[in-house]
Write a protein that holds these residues in place. Structure first.
Motif, mmCIF file in Angstrom:
data_model
loop_
_atom_site.group_PDB
_atom_site.id
_atom_site.type_symbol
_atom_site.label_atom_id
_atom_site.label_comp_id
_atom_site.label_asym_id
_atom_site.label_seq_id
_atom_site.Cartn_x
_atom_site.Cartn_y
_atom_site.Cartn_z
ATOM 1 N N ARG B 197 0.823 -1.213 0.000
ATOM 2 C CA ARG B 197 0.000 0.000 0.000
ATOM 3 C C ARG B 197 0.853 1.258 0.000
ATOM 4 N NH1 ARG B 197 -3.662 -0.323 5.126
ATOM 5 N NH2 ARG B 197 -1.584 -0.583 6.008
ATOM 6 N N PHE B 199 0.365 5.244 0.908
ATOM 7 C CA PHE B 199 -0.480 6.322 1.420
ATOM 8 C C PHE B 199 0.113 7.641 0.922
ATOM 9 C CE2 PHE B 199 -1.931 3.965 5.571
ATOM 10 C CZ PHE B 199 -2.603 3.032 4.797
ATOM 11 N N PHE B 222 -3.552 5.061 -1.939
ATOM 12 C CA PHE B 222 -4.633 5.744 -1.211
ATOM 13 C C PHE B 222 -4.242 7.210 -1.083
ATOM 14 C CE2 PHE B 222 -4.572 1.357 0.013
ATOM 15 C CZ PHE B 222 -5.902 0.979 0.130
ATOM 16 N N ILE B 224 -4.905 10.791 0.994
ATOM 17 C CA ILE B 224 -5.447 11.323 2.250
ATOM 18 C C ILE B 224 -5.225 12.834 2.273
ATOM 19 C CG2 ILE B 224 -5.239 11.281 4.775
ATOM 20 C CD1 ILE B 224 -3.866 8.469 4.353
ATOM 21 N N GLU B 240 -7.198 3.744 -4.775
ATOM 22 C CA GLU B 240 -8.183 2.783 -4.298
ATOM 23 C C GLU B 240 -9.227 3.483 -3.433
ATOM 24 O OE1 GLU B 240 -6.515 -0.990 -3.717
ATOM 25 O OE2 GLU B 240 -7.876 -1.501 -2.067
ATOM 26 N N GLU B 241 -8.800 4.546 -2.769
ATOM 27 C CA GLU B 241 -9.719 5.295 -1.917
ATOM 28 C C GLU B 241 -9.141 6.683 -1.670
ATOM 29 O OE1 GLU B 241 -10.797 2.866 1.444
ATOM 30 O OE2 GLU B 241 -11.847 4.516 2.437
ATOM 31 N N VAL B 243 -9.461 9.662 1.154
ATOM 32 C CA VAL B 243 -9.995 9.856 2.502
ATOM 33 C C VAL B 243 -9.817 11.307 2.919
ATOM 34 C CG1 VAL B 243 -9.868 9.106 4.901
ATOM 35 C CG2 VAL B 243 -9.364 7.473 3.055
ATOM 36 N N ALA B 250 -7.574 9.041 9.393
ATOM 37 C CA ALA B 250 -7.464 8.406 8.072
ATOM 38 C C ALA B 250 -6.662 7.110 8.158
ATOM 39 C CB ALA B 250 -6.816 9.363 7.079
ATOM 40 N N GLN B 253 -8.741 4.456 9.714
ATOM 41 C CA GLN B 253 -9.763 3.978 8.778
ATOM 42 C C GLN B 253 -9.175 3.011 7.746
ATOM 43 O OE1 GLN B 253 -12.357 6.976 7.045
ATOM 44 N NE2 GLN B 253 -12.397 5.884 5.090
ATOM 45 N N LEU B 254 -7.922 3.253 7.360
ATOM 46 C CA LEU B 254 -7.286 2.411 6.335
ATOM 47 C C LEU B 254 -6.606 1.182 6.939
ATOM 48 C CD1 LEU B 254 -5.810 5.207 4.024
ATOM 49 C CD2 LEU B 254 -7.837 3.789 3.614
ATOM 50 N N THR B 261 3.764 -0.653 4.362
ATOM 51 C CA THR B 261 3.123 0.574 3.879
ATOM 52 C C THR B 261 4.178 1.635 3.573
ATOM 53 O OG1 THR B 261 1.291 0.099 5.402
ATOM 54 C CG2 THR B 261 1.358 2.304 4.428
#
Lengths: 365, 365
Positions: B197, B199, B222, B224, B240-241, B243, B250, B253-254, B261
């Motif tokens: 992932r 971020f 992701f 944020i 993917e998302e 936030v 955040a 939530q992930l 990461t």
């Protein structure tokens, strides 16, 4: 000329001019330290009050507009300097601690002028430049040149034009706009260039990932492989063209190898790769990379020496190809290759920025 | 287990087993020099004559099939060794000058067995491993472990299971399958892991290019940003998302920041970036990068020290972020960042391969 966004700005200016308005153009011609906009960025100011584009992201635009209004009211073109230590009339500071030079002039959009030729060259994807004289009595005089040797306009004297064209030719291939001194006079060379080309030799799996990544980075990828069975366009959706021919014929079909072409050979088959490498190393290609282990590169060297290539030509090969990322997948290998190509294009050698010194970004075109 | 292709191979084996056939599985568990297939690559041989997958790309497959037939006729599982200097019974050479170890065993596809648990974990995108005992009386015994601490099966003794689970836990986060010695016995730890992932903190223009490139490289990006005005999902089609929350909320939530990461902060706004960096540097994140000039990084260091972070924590920041490519566009900047992330993940520091020594590819998972 910033190739990505400045067409829109100039289209805006074209609209005002079509309505009969006078138009001033402010162009960033020099930057020091962390200036917010690269060289070539434009801002246009219409007599009717229209403003488009930005030379600093907000710090000095007010001052530029004031200067533009004076210009449109009959003033002369001029070079404006802005920076944090600027104690002059404008008294404006760049938040980011940089300094910029801005050339301010009236825009005359008649067909056939140097500026008009440059816009046309940019639209056609040609490699060209306009040289503008920044000081002296004839400040604002312009000369258009392109990579094929075409010229329009004049800086006012033949020797000056010849010297300016020579300076422009270097910058044309560096794809970089910059101020230069020519016969004791400052000129701004504003360059446009088409997206660079990547010739991938070898219609193998790695080529698919390499084309996809190259296209995402704004390159025009081409795949070449004489083995028609592999050279299937549907396997390389990101390639601009897939050519199932031997290197000599393929390179000719694609318009030849110029100093803005990068070439990567991937077949792992000496009889194929060597044929492409021999031509690539005798060309002005910007980058020549070859996939394979260090041992494979040792044998390759010997074969190429036997073909009559010199040590200086062999020294150009990036092999093993790519930056040292410990790549595992085809996508990671493509990443390591494109990272090396971009780094060499900007005169860098990879490595971590935090361990390096000097400018983070290359001088922008 | 090779995560990209071995599912298909095992699905093939599943089909044969469903028809009541015995199935042998040959797994590459060790490689020396330039072995053609990475550790974890599988080949399956059905009692009915079916063969799928490959452990060497053609060099030793014949010998493996012969051994598999003996196994299916009642033989014991065994470790096979192949290499150019192999003077043993098989007398097969690897064209590429490498050597490989292959673990050959009968596959028992019952539900709930360690192998079955691993296939399920791979399908679910979980981080897990199967440890197989390679020698001794209980050779072939298996233990499943996952990152959450779940276990199935046994190597035959509690202390052995505990030591094997500890060895597996390290490899789970290195995302690497490998042979290890545990309490004097050789085991193969076969790891599956979800895509890593990324971020991206800061819903800025650079984030769009970074997400697109990360996704192309198989990462899950992701975005944020607490500023809801910027954090618009349609601006980041590859994410993917997206936030729109402050970092703490955040990250929670992930699913939190784990050792797989990577985190990059891009806002240029200290009050936003510092909040994310403080959490990132106190987490086990694999990579923490921060955009900005060297001068900005100097002020950032001082602010983070004032927040109570230690020198060892600060030493982890990749800032200025990325490899030294002289990047100009957002896409080139994304290239330099992803190249640095991949390099650090494989224990490399960038730089040109042709100027480096050692292995070109990382040891494959």
């Amino acid at each position: 000329m910033n190739r990505t966004s400045d067409h829109d700005v100039m289209d805006q200016a074209r609209g005002w001019a079509a309505r009969g308005e006078g138009v001033a153009v402010a162009t960033v011609v020099g930057t020091q330290r962390s200036a917010p906009r690269p060289i070539g960025t434009r801002m246009v100011i219409g007599e009717g009050g229209g403003i488009d584009g930005s030379v600093s992201g907000g710090c000095v635009e007010g001052a530029v507009v004031e200067a533009a209004e004076a210009l449109l009211a009959g003033g002369a073109p001029q070079l404006l300097e802005y920076g944090i230590s600027d104690e002059q009339a404008w008294d404006v500071g760049l938040q980011c601690g940089g300094a910029i030079s801005v050339w301010l002039e009236r825009w005359e959009p008649s067909a056939g002028t140097p500026d008009d030729c440059l816009l046309e060259a940019a639209r056609d994807g040609r490699r060209a430049a306009v040289v503008t004289l920044l000081d002296g009595e004839r400040a604002g005089a312009k000369l258009f040149v392109d990579a094929a040797g075409e010229r329009h306009g004049t800086l006012g004297a033949d020797d000056l034009d010849a010297a300016a064209a020579a300076a422009a030719d270097t910058l044309l291939w560096e794809e970089r706009s910059a101020v230069r001194e020519v016969l004791g006079q400052a000129v701004f060379v504003d360059v446009v260039a088409p997206p660079p080309r990547l010739f991938v030799f070898g219609a193998v799996d790695y080529a698919t990932a390499l084309c996809a990544l190259a296209a995402q980075l704004g390159w025009r990828p081409f795949v070449i492989d004489p083995r028609a069975r592999f050279a299937q366009p549907e396997r390389f959706p990101a390639a601009e063209e897939v050519v199932a021919k031997w290197p000599q014929e393929a390179f000719t079909q694609l318009g030849g190898i110029d100093a803005a072409t990068a070439i990567v050979v991937l077949t792992h088959d000496p009889k194929l790769d060597d044929a492409a490498l021999e031509l690539a190393l005798r060309s002005p290609a910007a980058y020549v990379g070859a996939m394979g282990s260090r041992r494979a590169q040792e044998s390759r060297r010997e074969r190429l020496l036997a073909l009559g290539l010199g040590e200086d030509e062999l020294a150009r090969i990036a092999a093993p190809v790519g930056l040292d990322l410990g790549a595992q997948s085809a996508e990671e290998t493509a990443l390591s290759i494109m990272a090396e190509i971009v780094a060499l294009r900007r005169g860098r050698t990879g490595g971590r920025l935090r361990d390096a010194s000097g400018r983070i970004h290359a001088t922008a075109p």
